[in-house]
Design a protein around this motif. Structure first.
Motif, PDB file in Angstrom:
ATOM      1  N   GLU A 144       0.822  -1.216   0.000  1.00 54.17           N
ATOM      2  CA  GLU A 144       0.000   0.000   0.000  1.00 54.17           C
ATOM      3  C   GLU A 144       0.854   1.263   0.000  1.00 54.17           C
ATOM      4  N   ARG A 145       2.156   1.080   0.081  1.00 54.38           N
ATOM      5  CA  ARG A 145       3.016   2.266   0.179  1.00 54.38           C
ATOM      6  C   ARG A 145       3.013   3.059  -1.126  1.00 54.38           C
ATOM      7  N   LYS A 146       3.108   4.364  -0.963  1.00 51.90           N
ATOM      8  CA  LYS A 146       3.020   5.252  -2.130  1.00 51.90           C
ATOM      9  C   LYS A 146       4.372   5.355  -2.847  1.00 51.90           C
ATOM     10  N   ASN A 147       4.326   5.393  -4.168  1.00 55.86           N
ATOM     11  CA  ASN A 147       5.546   5.583  -4.947  1.00 55.86           C
ATOM     12  C   ASN A 147       5.911   7.066  -4.960  1.00 55.86           C
ATOM     13  N   LEU A 148       7.143   7.383  -4.606  1.00 57.66           N
ATOM     14  CA  LEU A 148       7.546   8.800  -4.602  1.00 57.66           C
ATOM     15  C   LEU A 148       7.840   9.315  -6.005  1.00 57.66           C
ATOM     16  N   ILE A 149       8.156   8.407  -6.927  1.00 58.10           N
ATOM     17  CA  ILE A 149       8.442   8.842  -8.299  1.00 58.10           C
ATOM     18  C   ILE A 149       7.165   9.429  -8.915  1.00 58.10           C
ATOM     19  N   GLY A 150       7.338  10.522  -9.644  1.00 56.11           N
ATOM     20  CA  GLY A 150       6.186  11.123 -10.321  1.00 56.11           C
ATOM     21  C   GLY A 150       5.593  12.301  -9.559  1.00 56.11           C
ATOM     22  N   LEU A 151       6.029  12.498  -8.300  1.00 56.09           N
ATOM     23  CA  LEU A 151       5.572  13.689  -7.577  1.00 56.09           C
ATOM     24  C   LEU A 151       6.449  14.861  -8.005  1.00 56.09           C
ATOM     25  N   GLY A 152       5.817  15.969  -8.340  1.00 51.01           N
ATOM     26  CA  GLY A 152       6.582  17.175  -8.649  1.00 51.01           C
ATOM     27  C   GLY A 152       7.196  17.718  -7.367  1.00 51.01           C
ATOM     28  N   ARG A 153       8.057  18.726  -7.495  1.00 50.91           N
ATOM     29  CA  ARG A 153       8.739  19.273  -6.309  1.00 50.91           C
ATOM     30  C   ARG A 153       7.755  19.691  -5.222  1.00 50.91           C
ATOM     31  N   ALA A 204       4.724  18.662  -0.015  1.00 52.77           N
ATOM     32  CA  ALA A 204       3.446  18.415   0.669  1.00 52.77           C
ATOM     33  C   ALA A 204       3.421  17.009   1.279  1.00 52.77           C
ATOM     34  N   GLU A 205       3.983  16.077   0.573  1.00 54.43           N
ATOM     35  CA  GLU A 205       4.035  14.693   1.042  1.00 54.43           C
ATOM     36  C   GLU A 205       4.868  14.608   2.326  1.00 54.43           C
ATOM     37  N   MET A 206       5.982  15.311   2.346  1.00 56.33           N
ATOM     38  CA  MET A 206       6.834  15.308   3.544  1.00 56.33           C
ATOM     39  C   MET A 206       6.117  15.988   4.714  1.00 56.33           C
ATOM     40  N   ALA A 207       5.406  17.077   4.399  1.00 56.68           N
ATOM     41  CA  ALA A 207       4.648  17.768   5.454  1.00 56.68           C
ATOM     42  C   ALA A 207       3.626  16.818   6.065  1.00 56.68           C
ATOM     43  N   ALA A 208       3.046  15.977   5.235  1.00 55.48           N
ATOM     44  CA  ALA A 208       2.009  15.052   5.706  1.00 55.48           C
ATOM     45  C   ALA A 208       2.563  14.032   6.705  1.00 55.48           C
ATOM     46  N   ILE A 209       3.867  13.768   6.629  1.00 55.95           N
ATOM     47  CA  ILE A 209       4.432  12.858   7.639  1.00 55.95           C
ATOM     48  C   ILE A 209       5.273  13.648   8.658  1.00 55.95           C
ATOM     49  N   GLY A 210       5.008  14.964   8.719  1.00 55.32           N
ATOM     50  CA  GLY A 210       5.636  15.794   9.754  1.00 55.32           C
ATOM     51  C   GLY A 210       7.077  16.184   9.473  1.00 55.32           C
ATOM     52  N   GLU A 211       7.447  16.205   8.184  1.00 58.46           N
ATOM     53  CA  GLU A 211       8.834  16.556   7.843  1.00 58.46           C
ATOM     54  C   GLU A 211       8.916  17.925   7.170  1.00 58.46           C
ATOM     55  N   LYS A 212      10.061  18.572   7.379  1.00 52.34           N
ATOM     56  CA  LYS A 212      10.267  19.920   6.829  1.00 52.34           C
ATOM     57  C   LYS A 212      10.602  19.862   5.325  1.00 52.34           C
ATOM     58  N   PRO A 213      10.420  21.021   4.630  1.00 51.66           N
ATOM     59  CA  PRO A 213      10.679  21.062   3.187  1.00 51.66           C
ATOM     60  C   PRO A 213      12.089  20.629   2.772  1.00 51.66           C
ATOM     61  N   PHE A 214      13.102  20.833   3.655  1.00 53.06           N
ATOM     62  CA  PHE A 214      14.472  20.458   3.231  1.00 53.06           C
ATOM     63  C   PHE A 214      14.548  18.957   2.935  1.00 53.06           C
ATOM     64  N   ARG A 215      13.675  18.197   3.582  1.00 54.10           N
ATOM     65  CA  ARG A 215      13.673  16.748   3.387  1.00 54.10           C
ATOM     66  C   ARG A 215      13.325  16.408   1.920  1.00 54.10           C
ATOM     67  N   ALA A 216      12.394  17.201   1.385  1.00 52.67           N
ATOM     68  CA  ALA A 216      11.996  16.982  -0.005  1.00 52.67           C
ATOM     69  C   ALA A 216      13.165  17.280  -0.944  1.00 52.67           C
ATOM     70  N   LYS A 217      13.919  18.312  -0.628  1.00 45.86           N
ATOM     71  CA  LYS A 217      15.070  18.681  -1.461  1.00 45.86           C
ATOM     72  C   LYS A 217      16.122  17.578  -1.441  1.00 45.86           C
ATOM     73  N   GLN A 218      16.338  17.066  -0.213  1.00 44.11           N
ATOM     74  CA  GLN A 218      17.302  15.981  -0.033  1.00 44.11           C
ATOM     75  C   GLN A 218      16.879  14.737  -0.848  1.00 44.11           C
ATOM     76  N   LEU A 219      15.600  14.419  -0.725  1.00 46.26           N
ATOM     77  CA  LEU A 219      15.076  13.256  -1.440  1.00 46.26           C
ATOM     78  C   LEU A 219      15.160  13.436  -2.952  1.00 46.26           C
ATOM     79  N   TRP A 220      14.828  14.635  -3.376  1.00 46.75           N
ATOM     80  CA  TRP A 220      14.850  14.933  -4.821  1.00 46.75           C
ATOM     81  C   TRP A 220      16.200  14.541  -5.427  1.00 46.75           C
ATOM     82  N   HIS A 221      17.260  14.923  -4.741  1.00 49.31           N
ATOM     83  CA  HIS A 221      18.604  14.619  -5.215  1.00 49.31           C
ATOM     84  C   HIS A 221      18.813  13.100  -5.320  1.00 49.31           C
ATOM     85  N   TRP A 222      18.398  12.374  -4.290  1.00 45.95           N
ATOM     86  CA  TRP A 222      18.580  10.913  -4.320  1.00 45.95           C
ATOM     87  C   TRP A 222      17.727  10.257  -5.406  1.00 45.95           C
ATOM     88  N   LEU A 223      16.484  10.722  -5.533  1.00 40.64           N
ATOM     89  CA  LEU A 223      15.566  10.093  -6.492  1.00 40.64           C
ATOM     90  C   LEU A 223      15.988  10.370  -7.924  1.00 40.64           C
TER      91      LEU A 223
END
Ligand code: SAH
Ligand code: SF4
Length: 383
Positions: free
Chosen positions: A3-12, A17-36
């Motif tokens: 049931e886990r959501k695929n992170l691929i295909g989400l825009g920046r 918003a996805e990170m905010a939903a699990i209580g994480e700050k925007p920098f987390r999205a930036k970090q993930l973007w680089h890895w993905l």
């Protein structure tokens, strides 16, 4: 089921918003973007700049997934074709066409499973639309291709085998604009996949009301499947012309944002014997595009069983090309590529594998050139 959501295909923004939903700050999205998208990493446990605790939290909620390659074929000329299977069992094809002279090439991507349009010369058009592909499935085709060629982390602009993207696979990309736009914006992002908009070409059958948005929001190169110079013929071979006739289409071409002499739009023209291939047609074509920054791509028709059309004679295709070139336009005739693996437009996806194989054999035995691909402007068949 996972049931886990695929992170691929989400825009920046969606990733933030996805990170905010699990209580994480925007920098987390930036970090993930680089890895993905720069590193191409699929395993959270290998994202070493992220703490172990956070890796576990991400893995609890998310996955990083590409479409699964159900089949992969390599042509003797280096063209490679994947049949990708998506989560619901639908499939679409992707083709990589390497440039023969240089270390570069184009990945030809599908935007829909099937097509709502019914161009008479296109085998995909004989099948109904099954569904739009999601942004994840669209950008995922490119990412999976990059996996095959080991081009992670993103190489710099000069050192890429997979240097270009052409939206010329199955389907009409401008009828799935939102998902195509999300996917291409991800592909163009300089901190990720990093394919410049100048190296991306989108092919449309002429969805006039979407063309301006495509130019303004994406700024990619446009290829227009013209294929006829009068409404009478175009109505007959491309029913979309009844909705958006030639005069409207040419007006939309003239208004396409970003077109210039340095960035010409491509007019694709499939050569159909006795239908659209006369010298008079070529001269009328010149009149139609007058004043437009244009170039042409002449595609020898790829025949398929049951089609009413034949490919024009080579002499007629050459005459057509000469008339355009004598007037200062680039008008190459596409060379067949990947013919031995059917990396061509015109295979019905609903056909069984066995039927496909037997037709391949028939075609090869008959010496039918089944392909009209040429990098970087290659169309893809229905699988
Ligand atoms: N739907 C979009 C993009 C995919 S088709 C479009 O129509 O533009 C890519 C190109 O292949 C189009 O120019 C299309 O007209 C052409 N094509 C389709 N069937 C063909 C065939 N049997 N032989 C040669 N070209 C074909
Ligand atoms: Fe659809 Fe393009 Fe084929 Fe026409 S040529 S039926 S728009 S895929």
């Amino acid at each position: 089921m996972d049931e886990r959501k695929n992170l691929i295909g989400l825009g920046r923004d969606e990733l933030v918003a996805e990170m905010a939903a699990i209580g994480e700050k925007p920098f987390r999205a930036k970090q993930l973007w680089h890895w993905l998208y720069n590193r191409g990493e699929t395993d959270f446990a290998r994202m070493t700049s992220i703490s172990k605790v956070m890796q576990a939290k991400l893995a609890e909620h998310y996955v990083v997934r590409r479409p699964r390659a159900a089949q992969e074929m390599l042509s003797s000329d280096g063209t490679r074709k994947w049949l990708f299977a998506f989560d619901d069992g639908n499939e679409a094809e992707t083709v990589y066409i390497p440039d023969l002279d240089e270390e570069r090439g184009a990945v030809c991507i599908s935007s829909q499973v099937g097509c709502t349009l019914t161009c008479r010369f296109c085998h995909t058009g004989t099948q109904l639309l099954v569904r739009n592909l999601t942004a994840a499935e669209i950008v995922g085709q490119f990412m999976a291709a990059r996996d095959t060629y080991g081009e992670w982390p993103t190489p710099d602009d000069s050192g890429r085998q997979l240097s270009n993207i052409v939206m010329m696979g199955m389907g009409e990309p401008l009828y799935n604009f939102d998902n195509v736009a999300t996917a291409l914006k991800i592909a163009m992002d300089g901190e990720g996949i990093g394919i410049s908009r100048r190296r991306i070409t989108l092919s449309t059958s002429g969805v006039v009301p979407m063309m301006e948005r495509c130019g303004a929001e994406l700024g990619v190169n446009l290829a227009v499947s013209l294929h006829a110079v009068t409404d009478e013929i175009r109505d007959r071979i491309m029913p979309i012309n009844k909705k958006y006739p030639l005069a409207e289409l040419m007006r939309a071409c003239r208004a396409y944002p970003g077109a210039s002499n340095a960035r010409r739009m491509t007019f694709e023209y499939v050569m159909l014997k006795g239908v659209n291939d006369s010298a008079a047609d070529a001269r009328e074509l010149l009149r139609l595009v007058k004043g437009l920054p244009a170039k042409f791509n002449l595609i020898p028709f790829n025949p398929w069983p049951g089609t009413e059309f034949e490919c024009s004679d080579m002499a007629d295709i050459r005459r057509f090309s000469d008339i355009l070139q004598d007037n200062g336009y680039s008008a190459p005739i596409r060379q067949p590529r990947g013919r031995d693996i059917l990396a061509a437009c015109g295979q019905l996806r609903s056909e069984s594998k066995r039927a496909k194989c037997s037709r391949l054999k028939e075609r090869l035995a008959a010496g039918i050139p089944d392909d009209h691909h040429d990098a970087p402007d290659a169309p893809v068949p229905a699988p």
